[in-house]
Enzyme design. Structure first.
Site, PDB file in Angstrom:
ATOM      1  N   LYS A 139      62.323 -16.123  -4.007  1.00 35.37           N
ATOM      2  CA  LYS A 139      60.969 -15.564  -3.782  1.00 35.37           C
ATOM      3  C   LYS A 139      61.089 -14.069  -3.565  1.00 35.37           C
ATOM      4  O   LYS A 139      61.919 -13.622  -2.766  1.00 35.37           O
ATOM      5  CB  LYS A 139      60.364 -16.201  -2.512  1.00 35.37           C
ATOM      6  CG  LYS A 139      58.968 -15.709  -2.200  1.00 35.37           C
ATOM      7  CD  LYS A 139      57.941 -16.564  -2.893  1.00 35.37           C
ATOM      8  CE  LYS A 139      56.540 -15.991  -2.845  1.00 35.37           C
ATOM      9  NZ  LYS A 139      56.251 -15.038  -3.937  1.00 35.37           N
ATOM     10  N   LYS A 167      64.135 -10.274  -5.851  1.00 37.19           N
ATOM     11  CA  LYS A 167      63.282  -9.090  -6.022  1.00 37.19           C
ATOM     12  C   LYS A 167      63.376  -8.638  -7.468  1.00 37.19           C
ATOM     13  O   LYS A 167      64.391  -8.873  -8.128  1.00 37.19           O
ATOM     14  CB  LYS A 167      63.768  -7.944  -5.113  1.00 37.19           C
ATOM     15  CG  LYS A 167      62.693  -6.969  -4.754  1.00 37.19           C
ATOM     16  CD  LYS A 167      61.797  -7.518  -3.660  1.00 37.19           C
ATOM     17  CE  LYS A 167      60.700  -6.571  -3.269  1.00 37.19           C
ATOM     18  NZ  LYS A 167      59.926  -7.086  -2.122  1.00 37.19           N
ATOM     19  N   ASN A 183      48.466   0.109   1.327  1.00 34.71           N
ATOM     20  CA  ASN A 183      48.059  -1.280   1.591  1.00 34.71           C
ATOM     21  C   ASN A 183      48.430  -1.699   3.008  1.00 34.71           C
ATOM     22  O   ASN A 183      47.596  -2.210   3.759  1.00 34.71           O
ATOM     23  CB  ASN A 183      48.776  -2.243   0.626  1.00 34.71           C
ATOM     24  CG  ASN A 183      48.259  -2.098  -0.774  1.00 34.71           C
ATOM     25  OD1 ASN A 183      47.126  -1.684  -0.968  1.00 34.71           O
ATOM     26  ND2 ASN A 183      49.089  -2.406  -1.764  1.00 34.71           N
TER      27      ASN A 183
HETATM   28  P1  NAD Z   1      51.445   1.733  -0.835  1.00 31.40           P
HETATM   29  O1  NAD Z   1      51.969   2.369  -2.063  1.00 31.40           O
HETATM   30  O2  NAD Z   1      50.128   1.055  -0.860  1.00 31.40           O
HETATM   31  O3  NAD Z   1      51.368   2.820   0.353  1.00 31.40           O
HETATM   32  C1  NAD Z   1      52.404   3.722   0.641  1.00 31.40           C
HETATM   33  C2  NAD Z   1      51.802   4.880   1.441  1.00 31.40           C
HETATM   34  O4  NAD Z   1      52.884   5.732   1.835  1.00 31.40           O
HETATM   35  C3  NAD Z   1      50.822   5.744   0.675  1.00 31.40           C
HETATM   36  O5  NAD Z   1      49.736   6.043   1.506  1.00 31.40           O
HETATM   37  C4  NAD Z   1      51.607   7.028   0.406  1.00 31.40           C
HETATM   38  O6  NAD Z   1      50.796   8.184   0.334  1.00 31.40           O
HETATM   39  C5  NAD Z   1      52.444   7.059   1.663  1.00 31.40           C
HETATM   40  N1  NAD Z   1      53.588   7.994   1.575  1.00 31.40           N
HETATM   41  C6  NAD Z   1      54.386   8.269   0.522  1.00 31.40           C
HETATM   42  N2  NAD Z   1      55.248   9.255   0.866  1.00 31.40           N
HETATM   43  C7  NAD Z   1      54.976   9.580   2.158  1.00 31.40           C
HETATM   44  C8  NAD Z   1      55.506  10.523   3.072  1.00 31.40           C
HETATM   45  N3  NAD Z   1      56.505  11.323   2.735  1.00 31.40           N
HETATM   46  N4  NAD Z   1      54.969  10.587   4.317  1.00 31.40           N
HETATM   47  C9  NAD Z   1      53.957   9.780   4.668  1.00 31.40           C
HETATM   48  N5  NAD Z   1      53.417   8.869   3.850  1.00 31.40           N
HETATM   49  C10 NAD Z   1      53.917   8.778   2.611  1.00 31.40           C
HETATM   50  O7  NAD Z   1      52.600   0.732  -0.353  1.00 31.40           O
HETATM   51  P2  NAD Z   1      52.482  -0.482   0.676  1.00 31.40           P
HETATM   52  O8  NAD Z   1      52.257  -1.738  -0.083  1.00 31.40           O
HETATM   53  O9  NAD Z   1      51.570  -0.120   1.788  1.00 31.40           O
HETATM   54  O10 NAD Z   1      53.994  -0.547   1.191  1.00 31.40           O
HETATM   55  C11 NAD Z   1      54.483   0.376   2.140  1.00 31.40           C
HETATM   56  C12 NAD Z   1      55.804  -0.154   2.677  1.00 31.40           C
HETATM   57  O11 NAD Z   1      55.585  -1.442   3.255  1.00 31.40           O
HETATM   58  C13 NAD Z   1      56.902  -0.351   1.635  1.00 31.40           C
HETATM   59  O12 NAD Z   1      58.167  -0.137   2.244  1.00 31.40           O
HETATM   60  C14 NAD Z   1      56.775  -1.824   1.271  1.00 31.40           C
HETATM   61  O13 NAD Z   1      57.984  -2.348   0.742  1.00 31.40           O
HETATM   62  C15 NAD Z   1      56.461  -2.385   2.648  1.00 31.40           C
HETATM   63  N6  NAD Z   1      55.832  -3.701   2.579  1.00 31.40           N
HETATM   64  C16 NAD Z   1      54.575  -3.843   2.061  1.00 31.40           C
HETATM   65  C17 NAD Z   1      54.024  -5.103   1.974  1.00 31.40           C
HETATM   66  C18 NAD Z   1      52.627  -5.311   1.459  1.00 31.40           C
HETATM   67  O14 NAD Z   1      52.149  -6.468   1.516  1.00 31.40           O
HETATM   68  N7  NAD Z   1      51.933  -4.290   1.005  1.00 31.40           N
HETATM   69  C19 NAD Z   1      54.770  -6.244   2.388  1.00 31.40           C
HETATM   70  C20 NAD Z   1      56.049  -6.059   2.932  1.00 31.40           C
HETATM   71  C21 NAD Z   1      56.562  -4.769   3.011  1.00 31.40           C
END
Ligand code: NAD
Length: 425
Positions: free
Chosen positions: A65, A101, A216
């Protein structure tokens, strides 16, 4: 140290504490299968190739997964690290799934929706023999979403010739998606944070939170915490940080970011800020890295990996870190934070809400019986609280960090399954 080596270091440390044999350690440290391909597609501007991966790390506890990311910087080490972390995460949260992944090396912002559909379908065509409801179940990740999952499902079902909605999660509701999937990662983070604060006997309504990343995960968390009474003192994205001692309203910031593209555009346009309005609101616009220095009780990395380093943690004032991002803390910084008494809720627990609701989606698809929003929310809370309690208990008993405790639990559960399967014989 590349990200895969970092995760391997955590797994090795847990394996040693559990006195696993050399053969057991070796089996836990390498991926079962690494699939690579060059996707040859014809796009609106002509033919193009994209490097693509699917790493199937471990399936001792159930089908593989893990999400598929579309990112220009995706590489094999990163995808391997995320696949390994998924195996640990699924074991910590105790869902019967393994870890995988996928990735495509692409900057999706440069392509039309039509081109992205061609690439998504090409990915499935390439890896179809390895995917399936009982084999390997992808999901969205960075820069992929429910629509991309719907194209992938459609391609898969056309190729295999039957309906199989459980082969992918994070789908639109219309195709068998689950309620609660969009907010699951952040909601799971809220559950474990509330558990921790209750144990520390801290009233959450007086807790100040700084969140790095307003996508997100980060924006949803900000809104959930704000609604629960936390004070959101700072949020940041790649373009800037907004700070207000008295608190910000993330609902307003989210609307502005959706409209204008950055959190700072609440006050600033093309580098010119409305200082009068900022003064009135008690807010300041800072650079992205200033998020580390603001006064806050809780710091949430929700953007990039390896942002908490020995240098950046010197600026932090928070006593609690909730890792919504994957792999945001370097091993050196992690050790120092533990020594300093800062509580880090590790990624493999803090952001496990996403895969938990993905698991619920898979269960609903398999039984063709769909749950209400309330049922999903209740089951998520139960899963997160049970996992947090187990990790916290182990950390207390052994006087180790929550990360070490989580890895020990994950490694122990995976090893138990591998032993029954005769993997080490
Ligand atoms: P996303 O692309 O929706 O959001 C990422 C955010 O980070 C954006 O607002 C972007 O502008 C910001 N960002 C980028 N560079 C930056 C910096 N230098 N300083 C501050 N902010 C910065 O991604 P997401 O889905 O929210 O995921 C974010 C993290 O959470 C990732 O590591 C992802 O693997 C992890 N994650 C997300 C989910 C999920 O369900 N969305 C689940 C598990 C883990």
């Amino acid at each position: 140290m590349n990200p895969f080596e970092q995760i391997r270091q955590h797994i090795t440390s847990a394996a040693k504490s559990l006195s696993l044999s050399e053969a057991e350690q070796a089996a836990l440290l390498s991926a079962n299968e690494t699939h690579r391909a060059s996707l040859s597609v014809v796009l609106e501007n002509g033919p193009q190739n994209f490097e693509a991966f699917r790493v199937q790390f471990n399936n001792a506890r159930g089908p593989y997964k893990g999400g598929i990311r579309f990112h220009p910087a995706a590489d094999l080490h990163e995808v391997q690290a995320l696949a390994a972390a998924m195996a640990i995460k699924c074991a910590v949260i105790d869902v019967p799934l393994g870890g995988a992944k996928g990735g495509v090396v692409i900057d999706p912002k440069q392509y039309s929706a039509k081109d992205l559909e061609v690439i998504a379908r090409a990915y499935v065509k390439e890896f179809v023999p390895h995917l399936g409801v009982d084999k390997d179940i992808p999901a969205p990740d960075v820069y992929t979403n429910a629509t991309i999952m719907s194209w992938m499902l459609d391609e898969y079902e056309s190729l295999v010739g039957h309906k199989e909605p459980g082969m992918i999660t994070g789908k639109p509701l219309a195709l068998g998606g689950s309620y609660g999937r969009d907010s699951a990662t952040a909601q799971g983070g809220v559950h474990v944070l509330l558990q921790l604060l209750a144990l520390k006997q801290k009233h959450h309504e007086r807790q100040r939170v700084a969140i790095q990343g307003f996508g997100n995960a980060g924006a949803t968390l900000a809104k959930l915490l704000y609604d629960a009474g936390f004070i959101i003192v700072a949020v940041s994205d790649s373009q800037g940080t907004l700070y207000a001692k008295g608190g910000l309203d993330p609902h307003i910031i989210d609307a502005v970011k959706t409209d204008k593209g950055s959190v700072s555009s609440l006050y600033c346009t093309a580098g010119v800020c409305d200082t009068e309005q900022m003064q009135k609101d008690g807010a300041v616009a800072l650079s992205p890295d200033d998020i580390f220095s603001v006064e806050a009780d809780i710091f949430v990395p929700a953007a990039l990996d390896n942002v908490l380093t020995p240098e950046t943690i010197q600026k932090l004032q928070a006593g609690v870190i909730l890792e919504l991002a994957n792999n945001p803390t370097t091993p050196e910084a992690d050790k120092q934070l533990f020594e300093q008494g800062v509580t880090v809720i590790p990624d493999v627990l803090a952001n496990a809400g996403g895969v938990t609701v993905s698991y619920f989606e898979w269960v609903q698809n398999r039984q063709q019986l769909y749950w209400t929003k309330e049922e999903v929310a209740m089951r998520l809370q139960e899963k997160m609280e049970t996992a947090f309690a187990a990790v916290h208990q182990k950390a207390l008993e052994k006087d180790i960090s929550l990360r070490e405790a989580a890895y020990q639990i994950g490694v122990e559960r995976i090893t138990a399954a591998m032993r029954y399967r005769g993997t080490f014989m």
